[in-house]
Design a protein around this motif. Structure first.
Motif, PDB file in Angstrom:
ATOM      1  N   VAL A   1      13.172  -8.184  13.634  1.00  0.00           N
ATOM      2  CA  VAL A   1      12.640  -7.070  14.436  1.00  0.00           C
ATOM      3  C   VAL A   1      11.244  -6.705  13.939  1.00  0.00           C
ATOM      4  N   VAL A   2      11.056  -6.628  12.626  1.00  0.00           N
ATOM      5  CA  VAL A   2       9.758  -6.270  12.054  1.00  0.00           C
ATOM      6  C   VAL A   2       8.711  -7.324  12.411  1.00  0.00           C
ATOM      7  N   GLU A   3       9.055  -8.595  12.324  1.00  0.00           N
ATOM      8  CA  GLU A   3       8.099  -9.656  12.670  1.00  0.00           C
ATOM      9  C   GLU A   3       7.614  -9.511  14.106  1.00  0.00           C
TER      10      GLU A   3
ATOM     11  N   PRO B   1      13.487   4.356  11.918  1.00  0.00           N
ATOM     12  CA  PRO B   1      14.041   3.346  11.003  1.00  0.00           C
ATOM     13  C   PRO B   1      13.240   2.053  10.997  1.00  0.00           C
ATOM     14  N   VAL B   2      12.678   1.688  12.138  1.00  0.00           N
ATOM     15  CA  VAL B   2      11.881   0.454  12.196  1.00  0.00           C
ATOM     16  C   VAL B   2      10.623   0.623  11.343  1.00  0.00           C
ATOM     17  N   CYS B   3      10.006   1.797  11.387  1.00  0.00           N
ATOM     18  CA  CYS B   3       8.831   2.062  10.542  1.00  0.00           C
ATOM     19  C   CYS B   3       9.190   1.936   9.065  1.00  0.00           C
ATOM     20  N   LYS B   4      10.354   2.442   8.688  1.00  0.00           N
ATOM     21  CA  LYS B   4      10.809   2.328   7.300  1.00  0.00           C
ATOM     22  C   LYS B   4      11.009   0.864   6.918  1.00  0.00           C
TER      23      LYS B   4
ATOM     24  N   ILE C   1       9.381  -3.984   3.997  1.00  0.00           N
ATOM     25  CA  ILE C   1       9.097  -5.424   4.015  1.00  0.00           C
ATOM     26  C   ILE C   1       7.668  -5.693   3.553  1.00  0.00           C
ATOM     27  N   LYS C   2       6.714  -4.850   3.947  1.00  0.00           N
ATOM     28  CA  LYS C   2       5.322  -5.024   3.484  1.00  0.00           C
ATOM     29  C   LYS C   2       5.221  -4.850   1.978  1.00  0.00           C
ATOM     30  N   LEU C   3       5.968  -3.876   1.420  1.00  0.00           N
ATOM     31  CA  LEU C   3       5.957  -3.669  -0.032  1.00  0.00           C
ATOM     32  C   LEU C   3       6.536  -4.870  -0.764  1.00  0.00           C
ATOM     33  N   ARG C   4       7.603  -5.438  -0.225  1.00  0.00           N
ATOM     34  CA  ARG C   4       8.211  -6.621  -0.857  1.00  0.00           C
ATOM     35  C   ARG C   4       7.253  -7.797  -0.844  1.00  0.00           C
ATOM     36  N   ARG C   5       6.513  -7.956   0.273  1.00  0.00           N
ATOM     37  CA  ARG C   5       5.551  -9.066   0.375  1.00  0.00           C
ATOM     38  C   ARG C   5       4.409  -8.904  -0.607  1.00  0.00           C
ATOM     39  N   ALA C   6       4.006  -7.651  -0.842  1.00  0.00           N
ATOM     40  CA  ALA C   6       2.884  -7.378  -1.726  1.00  0.00           C
ATOM     41  C   ALA C   6       3.236  -7.691  -3.180  1.00  0.00           C
TER      42      ALA C   6
END
Length: 70
Positions: A29-31, A53-56, A61-66
């Protein structure tokens, strides 16, 4: 399955009705929401989710990628 409907990516529903989704489903969904020209709101609603919830999920996911901050 909620009621008589199947919900994609649904892992479980708690006693109070909170729905839990698989990490793979959230990522998909995020992608779609992060695709060029797409919006988080429209992407979330298209999958049956409210925007919050999608914003969260996007932030998580962005934090995990960073990676870890040093």
């Amino acid at each position: 399955k909620i009621g008589s409907r199947r919900v994609a990516g649904l892992v479980r529903v708690s006693r109070n009705g909170k729905r839990f989704f698989s990490a793979d489903h959230k990522r998909a969904v995020v992608e779609k929401c992060l695709a060029p020209g797409a919006s988080v709101s429209a992407g979330g609603v298209a999958h049956g989710f409210h925007t919050k919830p999608v914003c969260k999920w996007v932030v998580s996911i962005k934090l995990r990628r960073a990676g870890p901050a040093h």
